[in-house]
Design a protein around this motif. Structure first.
Motif, PDB file in Angstrom:
ATOM      1  N   UNK A 134       0.871  -1.170   0.000  1.00 24.32           N
ATOM      2  CA  UNK A 134       0.000   0.000   0.000  1.00 24.32           C
ATOM      3  C   UNK A 134       0.909   1.222   0.000  1.00 24.32           C
ATOM      4  N   UNK A 135       0.972   1.901  -1.126  1.00 25.96           N
ATOM      5  CA  UNK A 135       1.909   3.006  -1.249  1.00 25.96           C
ATOM      6  C   UNK A 135       1.418   4.077  -2.198  1.00 25.96           C
ATOM      7  N   UNK A 136       1.800   5.310  -1.918  1.00 27.23           N
ATOM      8  CA  UNK A 136       1.463   6.481  -2.718  1.00 27.23           C
ATOM      9  C   UNK A 136       2.485   6.611  -3.848  1.00 27.23           C
ATOM     10  N   UNK A 137       2.009   6.712  -5.082  1.00 27.56           N
ATOM     11  CA  UNK A 137       2.909   6.829  -6.218  1.00 27.56           C
ATOM     12  C   UNK A 137       3.799   8.042  -6.178  1.00 27.56           C
ATOM     13  N   UNK A 138       3.416   9.076  -5.417  1.00 20.11           N
ATOM     14  CA  UNK A 138       4.255  10.265  -5.303  1.00 20.11           C
ATOM     15  C   UNK A 138       5.416  10.065  -4.342  1.00 20.11           C
TER      16      UNK A 138
END
Length: 269
Positions: free
Chosen positions: A96-100
């Motif tokens: 679960x990770x933010x692409x930014x």
């Protein structure tokens, strides 16, 4: 980060297409065949691969099946990630990770898939910079990029929806009864080139159209259009619904065999 757009959380909960397994696996076959051709490989064996925007994980699973040494699926779609981990967690790592702000060191991945995702993220330029950072110097980034000027908007199947300013698009999609507002933000070819200006880019769009059996591209254009001569299809470039590009950090050309319609460089870098 834009104050006007919040991240699309739990996307698979309201966009059923993310759970259409057969369709997602067909898309995977196409993108894997393009990556294999660009890299000049029979499979992805030995490669560390990321699927950014993986949702329920069908494409990630196909990347692992294609021989990747290690496959990571990344998304903020928590329900989708749960489904993915339950089915494919033994051979794919889901994050679960933010692409930014991708939680990986520089140059981690030999290949990255970013397929029909940019229009859904808050700041696609920031995500693309992160993809550049985590891609290996000799790696390849596969990009399936929806075109703002494709006539039929792909999510809501409303003609010319993506052409409209945000306010008009909101009213149009609401009047159709298909959503309360229009979230997605597409770009045309020039805007996509600008987004990828730090990369060297090769356009496989017409290669896939010209050789649908090699690249599993039978669904890229409506049947009658796909049967037109290539030069006639090329005149439709401004309204082609999807561009299929491969991007690299260094100026490496496709390593696969000569194609009927060779991949083209996308603009000067």
């Amino acid at each position: 980060m834009s104050k006007e757009r919040a991240p699309q959380l739990a996307y698979s909960e309201f966009q059923g297409a993310m759970l259409e397994e057969d369709k997602r696996r067909r898309k995977a076959a196409k993108l894997i065949s393009v990556l294999r051709h660009f890299l000049g490989r029979d499979d992805l064996s030995g490669l560390v691969v990321a699927d950014v925007g993986c949702s329920a994980g069908f494409i990630s699973d196909e990347l692992a099946e294609a021989g990747a040494k290690h496959t990571v699926g990344i998304d903020i779609d928590v329900p989708g990630l749960r489904k993915a981990a339950d089915r494919f967690g033994e051979r794919v790592g889901f994050v679960c990770g933010d692409g930014e702000r991708l939680p990986f060191p520089d140059g981690t991945f030999d290949a990255i898939v970013f397929n029909h995702i940019y229009e859904h993220v808050v700041d696609p330029d920031a995500v693309v910079k992160e993809l550049h950072r985590v891609l290996a110097d000799d790696g390849a980034l596969y990009l399936g990029l929806g075109n703002k000027y494709g006539i039929m908007e792909p999510h809501y199947r409303l003609p010319f929806l993506s052409y409209l300013p945000a306010g008009l698009a909101d009213r149009y999609v609401k009047a159709s009864g298909r959503a309360d507002h229009y979230y997605e933000r597409f770009r045309g070819r020039t805007g996509l080139q600008q987004m990828l200006s730090d990369f060297h880019v090769w356009d496989y769009t017409f290669s896939v159209i010209a050789e649908p059996d090699r690249f599993h591209g039978q669904d890229d254009l409506p049947g009658p259009v796909a049967k037109l001569p290539e030069q006639a299809v090329r005149t439709l470039r401004p309204i082609i619904p999807t561009f299929l590009w491969v991007a690299t950090k260094t100026p490496q050309p496709p390593a696969g065999p000569i194609l009927i319609s060779p991949a083209e460089r996308v603009g000067p870098r």
